[in-house]
Design a protein around this motif. Structure first.
Motif, PDB file in Angstrom:
ATOM      1  N   GLY A   8       0.894  -1.410   0.187  1.00 44.17           N
ATOM      2  CA  GLY A   8      -0.040   0.505  -0.475  1.00 44.17           C
ATOM      3  C   GLY A   8       1.097   1.419  -0.159  1.00 44.17           C
ATOM      4  N   ASP A   9      -0.058   2.171   0.315  1.00 41.55           N
ATOM      5  CA  ASP A   9       0.812   4.009  -0.051  1.00 41.55           C
ATOM      6  C   ASP A   9       0.806   4.489   1.322  1.00 41.55           C
ATOM      7  OD1 ASP A   9       2.065   6.327  -0.866  1.00 41.55           O
ATOM      8  OD2 ASP A   9      -0.052   6.787  -2.252  1.00 41.55           O
ATOM      9  N   GLN A  10       2.388   4.217   1.761  1.00 41.20           N
ATOM     10  CA  GLN A  10       2.563   5.653   2.756  1.00 41.20           C
ATOM     11  C   GLN A  10       1.604   6.114   3.491  1.00 41.20           C
ATOM     12  OE1 GLN A  10       6.744   6.245   2.184  1.00 41.20           O
ATOM     13  NE2 GLN A  10       6.546   7.088   4.765  1.00 41.20           N
ATOM     14  N   ALA A  11       1.107   7.251   2.131  1.00 45.10           N
ATOM     15  CA  ALA A  11       0.531   8.715   2.447  1.00 45.10           C
ATOM     16  C   ALA A  11      -0.652   8.304   1.693  1.00 45.10           C
ATOM     17  CB  ALA A  11       1.085   9.302   0.777  1.00 45.10           C
ATOM     18  N   ASP A  12      -1.294   6.768   1.941  1.00 49.10           N
ATOM     19  CA  ASP A  12      -2.729   6.935   2.337  1.00 49.10           C
ATOM     20  C   ASP A  12      -3.073   6.804   3.617  1.00 49.10           C
ATOM     21  OD1 ASP A  12      -5.246   5.479   1.288  1.00 49.10           O
ATOM     22  OD2 ASP A  12      -5.183   4.407   0.649  1.00 49.10           O
ATOM     23  N   PRO A  13      -4.025   7.422   4.323  1.00 51.51           N
ATOM     24  CA  PRO A  13      -4.370   7.255   5.722  1.00 51.51           C
ATOM     25  C   PRO A  13      -5.214   6.116   5.701  1.00 51.51           C
ATOM     26  CG  PRO A  13      -5.121   9.658   4.598  1.00 51.51           C
ATOM     27  CD  PRO A  13      -4.099   8.612   3.844  1.00 51.51           C
ATOM     28  N   ALA A  14      -5.616   5.299   5.118  1.00 48.38           N
ATOM     29  CA  ALA A  14      -6.299   3.756   4.724  1.00 48.38           C
ATOM     30  C   ALA A  14      -6.130   3.134   4.976  1.00 48.38           C
ATOM     31  CB  ALA A  14      -7.977   3.839   3.264  1.00 48.38           C
ATOM     32  N   PHE A  15      -4.199   3.011   4.264  1.00 47.99           N
ATOM     33  CA  PHE A  15      -3.387   2.286   4.806  1.00 47.99           C
ATOM     34  C   PHE A  15      -3.038   2.145   5.640  1.00 47.99           C
ATOM     35  CE2 PHE A  15       0.667   0.714   3.221  1.00 47.99           C
ATOM     36  CZ  PHE A  15       0.923  -0.758   3.529  1.00 47.99           C
ATOM     37  N   LEU A  16      -3.141   3.029   6.013  1.00 48.13           N
ATOM     38  CA  LEU A  16      -2.452   3.637   7.171  1.00 48.13           C
ATOM     39  C   LEU A  16      -2.801   2.787   8.384  1.00 48.13           C
ATOM     40  CD1 LEU A  16      -0.392   6.943   6.959  1.00 48.13           C
ATOM     41  CD2 LEU A  16       0.915   4.301   7.077  1.00 48.13           C
ATOM     42  N   ARG A  17      -4.323   2.808   8.580  1.00 46.99           N
ATOM     43  CA  ARG A  17      -5.214   2.354   9.590  1.00 46.99           C
ATOM     44  C   ARG A  17      -5.059   1.276   9.794  1.00 46.99           C
ATOM     45  NH1 ARG A  17      -7.849   6.994   8.619  1.00 46.99           N
ATOM     46  NH2 ARG A  17      -8.890   6.508   6.767  1.00 46.99           N
ATOM     47  N   ASP A  18      -5.225  -0.118   8.625  1.00 47.99           N
ATOM     48  CA  ASP A  18      -4.737  -1.111   7.792  1.00 47.99           C
ATOM     49  C   ASP A  18      -4.032  -1.793   8.671  1.00 47.99           C
ATOM     50  OD1 ASP A  18      -8.009  -1.342   6.699  1.00 47.99           O
ATOM     51  OD2 ASP A  18      -7.144  -0.819   4.682  1.00 47.99           O
ATOM     52  N   LEU A  19      -3.164  -1.403   8.543  1.00 49.33           N
ATOM     53  CA  LEU A  19      -1.652  -1.546   9.131  1.00 49.33           C
ATOM     54  C   LEU A  19      -1.355  -1.285  10.906  1.00 49.33           C
ATOM     55  CD1 LEU A  19       1.776   0.105   7.006  1.00 49.33           C
ATOM     56  CD2 LEU A  19       1.137  -2.103   7.412  1.00 49.33           C
ATOM     57  N   VAL A  20      -2.401  -0.968  11.627  1.00 48.61           N
ATOM     58  CA  VAL A  20      -2.378  -0.438  12.781  1.00 48.61           C
ATOM     59  C   VAL A  20      -3.816  -1.637  13.214  1.00 48.61           C
ATOM     60  CG1 VAL A  20      -2.754   0.907  14.349  1.00 48.61           C
ATOM     61  CG2 VAL A  20      -1.752   2.258  12.638  1.00 48.61           C
ATOM     62  N   THR A  74       8.498  14.581   1.222  1.00 46.57           N
ATOM     63  CA  THR A  74       7.903  15.261   2.699  1.00 46.57           C
ATOM     64  C   THR A  74       6.133  14.838   2.680  1.00 46.57           C
ATOM     65  OG1 THR A  74       8.896  16.674   1.457  1.00 46.57           O
ATOM     66  CG2 THR A  74       6.995  17.632   3.410  1.00 46.57           C
ATOM     67  N   ASP A  75       5.490  14.911   1.453  1.00 47.52           N
ATOM     68  CA  ASP A  75       3.513  14.474   2.611  1.00 47.52           C
ATOM     69  C   ASP A  75       4.414  12.978   2.841  1.00 47.52           C
ATOM     70  OD1 ASP A  75       2.697  17.069   2.253  1.00 47.52           O
ATOM     71  OD2 ASP A  75       2.375  16.868  -0.196  1.00 47.52           O
ATOM     72  N   GLN A  76       4.658  11.745   1.824  1.00 47.36           N
ATOM     73  CA  GLN A  76       4.164  10.365   2.406  1.00 47.36           C
ATOM     74  C   GLN A  76       5.470  10.058   4.375  1.00 47.36           C
ATOM     75  OE1 GLN A  76       7.455   8.630  -0.454  1.00 47.36           O
ATOM     76  NE2 GLN A  76       5.868   8.760  -1.921  1.00 47.36           N
ATOM     77  N   GLN A  77       6.611  11.471   4.264  1.00 47.68           N
ATOM     78  CA  GLN A  77       6.700  10.519   5.019  1.00 47.68           C
ATOM     79  C   GLN A  77       5.887  11.672   6.639  1.00 47.68           C
ATOM     80  OE1 GLN A  77      10.458  12.963   4.150  1.00 47.68           O
ATOM     81  NE2 GLN A  77      11.677  11.069   4.429  1.00 47.68           N
ATOM     82  N   ILE A  78       5.330  12.766   5.811  1.00 48.46           N
ATOM     83  CA  ILE A  78       4.779  13.430   7.371  1.00 48.46           C
ATOM     84  C   ILE A  78       3.468  13.247   7.542  1.00 48.46           C
ATOM     85  CG2 ILE A  78       3.573  15.692   7.860  1.00 48.46           C
ATOM     86  CD1 ILE A  78       5.424  17.431   6.486  1.00 48.46           C
ATOM     87  N   THR A  79       2.640  12.216   6.276  1.00 43.80           N
ATOM     88  CA  THR A  79       1.341  11.676   6.115  1.00 43.80           C
ATOM     89  C   THR A  79       1.705  10.637   6.954  1.00 43.80           C
ATOM     90  OG1 THR A  79       0.200  12.263   4.690  1.00 43.80           O
ATOM     91  CG2 THR A  79      -0.372  10.974   4.863  1.00 43.80           C
ATOM     92  N   SER A  80       2.203   9.287   7.035  1.00 42.83           N
ATOM     93  CA  SER A  80       2.563   8.248   7.835  1.00 42.83           C
ATOM     94  C   SER A  80       3.161   8.880   9.114  1.00 42.83           C
ATOM     95  CB  SER A  80       4.817   7.231   7.124  1.00 42.83           C
ATOM     96  OG  SER A  80       3.845   7.167   6.163  1.00 42.83           O
TER      97      SER A  80
END
Ligand SMILES: C[S@@+](CC[C@H](N)C(=O)[O-])C[C@H]1O[C@@H](n2cnc3c(N)ncnc32)[C@H](O)[C@@H]1O
Length: 235
Positions: free
Chosen positions: A87-99, A116-122
Motif C-alpha cells: 500500500g501507499d504510505q501516504a494513504d491514511p486508509a492503508f495506514l489505518r489497516d496497518l495499525v 515530504t507528504d509521505q513522511q509527514i502523513t505516515s
C-alpha cells in the motif's frame, strides 16, 4: 566493539541492501535496548528486501516484523515469520489497516518514498500507535534538502516538520495563545533525536512536567513554577 550491522554487511545474501555507513553505528545506540524482546516492528520501504533478514537477525525470533511497500512485487519477498503489506504510505486508509492488523508498534522505521507528504502523513497517522516508549525513526532525511524529493532549503520538508514538532513539544511553556496555542503533542513526545540523515522521535505519554526543588533533603515538586502564562521563568 562488535557491531551486528557491520558484521551483517559482510555476510549478506543476494538481496541488495543500501545504507549510509554511519547508520550502522547509529542503530545499536538507538535500538540496542529493543533486541530480543517480543517487539512489534514496522518498516516502510522494502525495495529488494535486503533489510528484512538484517532486522530479523537483530531482533530475534520473538519479534513481530511487518514490512510495507507500494510495489506489489515486494509481496514475494516475505520471509518466513515476517509480514508484507502492500500500500501507499501516504494513504491514511492503508495506514489505518496497518495499525488494525499489526499495531501498536514498538518501533517504526520510515525508509519508504522519502517525500515530504509521505513522511509527514505516515508520521501523523502512525506515531499515536506506538506503545509508550516506542520509537519512530525516519531515515534519509537529507532528502528534505533535495528538490527531486520536494525538498530544498527553507522549503516545506520533513526536517521542517520536525522543527515544528520541537515547538509543539514545548507548547506547555507559552502564554502566546493566539500564535502558539498548547498542542496535545506536548503530552506525547518524550524525545527527538537528530543524527545526520536520521530523526528518531520517542512516544512517551506524560502530564505537565514538574519542577523539583530540594533543601535539607526535603524534595518538593511543583507545577505552578512551570506555568509560564503571564509570568517569567524562574530559570
Ligand atoms: C530505499 S527503498 C527501501 C530499502 C529497504 N528499506 C532496505 O533497507 O533495503 C524505498 C522503497 O520505498 C518504496 N516506496 C516508495 N514510495 C512509497 C509509498 N508511497 N508507500 C510505500 N512505499 C513506497 C519503494 O517502492 C521502495 O521499495
Amino acid at each position: 566493539m562488535p557491531n551486528y550491522f557491520r558484521d551483517y554487511m559482510t555476510r549478506t545474501g543476494d538481496r541488495m541492501i543500501l545504507k549510509m555507513d554511519h547508520y550502522l553505528d547509529i542503530y545499536p545506540r538507538l535500538l540496542g535496548h529493543l533486541q530480543h524482546r517480543d517487539l512489534r516492528f514496522l518498516e516502510i520501504g522494502i525495495y529488494k528486501g535486503g533489510s528484512m533478514p538484517m532486522w530479523q537477525g537483530y531482533f530475534g525470533p520473538g519479534a513481530h516484523l511487518v514490512f510495507a511497500d507500494i510495489d506489489p512485487a515486494c509481496r514475494d519477498l516475505a520471509l518466513p515469520g515476517t509480514h508484507v503489506e502492500i500500500g501507499d504510505q501516504a494513504d491514511p486508509a492503508f495506514l489505518r489497516d496497518l495499525v488494525a492488523g499489526h499495531g501498536p508498534f514498538d518501533l517504526i522505521l520510515d525508509d519508504g518514498g522519502h517525500k515530504t507528504d509521505q513522511q509527514i502523513t505516515s508520521f501523523r497517522h502512525l506515531f499515536p500507535h506506538l506503545r509508550p516508549g516506542g520509537i519512530y525513526v525516519v531515515e534519509d532525511t537529507h532528502t528534505s534538502y533535495w528538490p527531486g524529493f520536494d525538498g530544498g532549503y527553507g522549503k516545506r520538508s520533513f526536517i521542517g516538520y520536525t522543527k515544528w514538532l520541537i515547538d509543539r513539544m514545548h507548547s506547555w511553556y507559552t502564554d502566546e495563545d493566539e500564535i502558539f496555542p498548547f498542542h496535545p503533542l506536548a503530552r506525547e513526545i518524550g524525545e527527538i533525536r537528530f543524527f545526520d540523515s536520521i530523526v528518531a522521535i520517542t512516544r512517551e505519554p506524560h502530564g505537565m512536567p514538574t519542577a523539583l526543588s530540594s533543601r535539607n533533603g526535603q524534595v518538593k515538586r511543583s507545577q505552578a513554577m512551570m506555568r509560564a502564562r503571564n509570568r517569567r521563568s524562574i530559570f
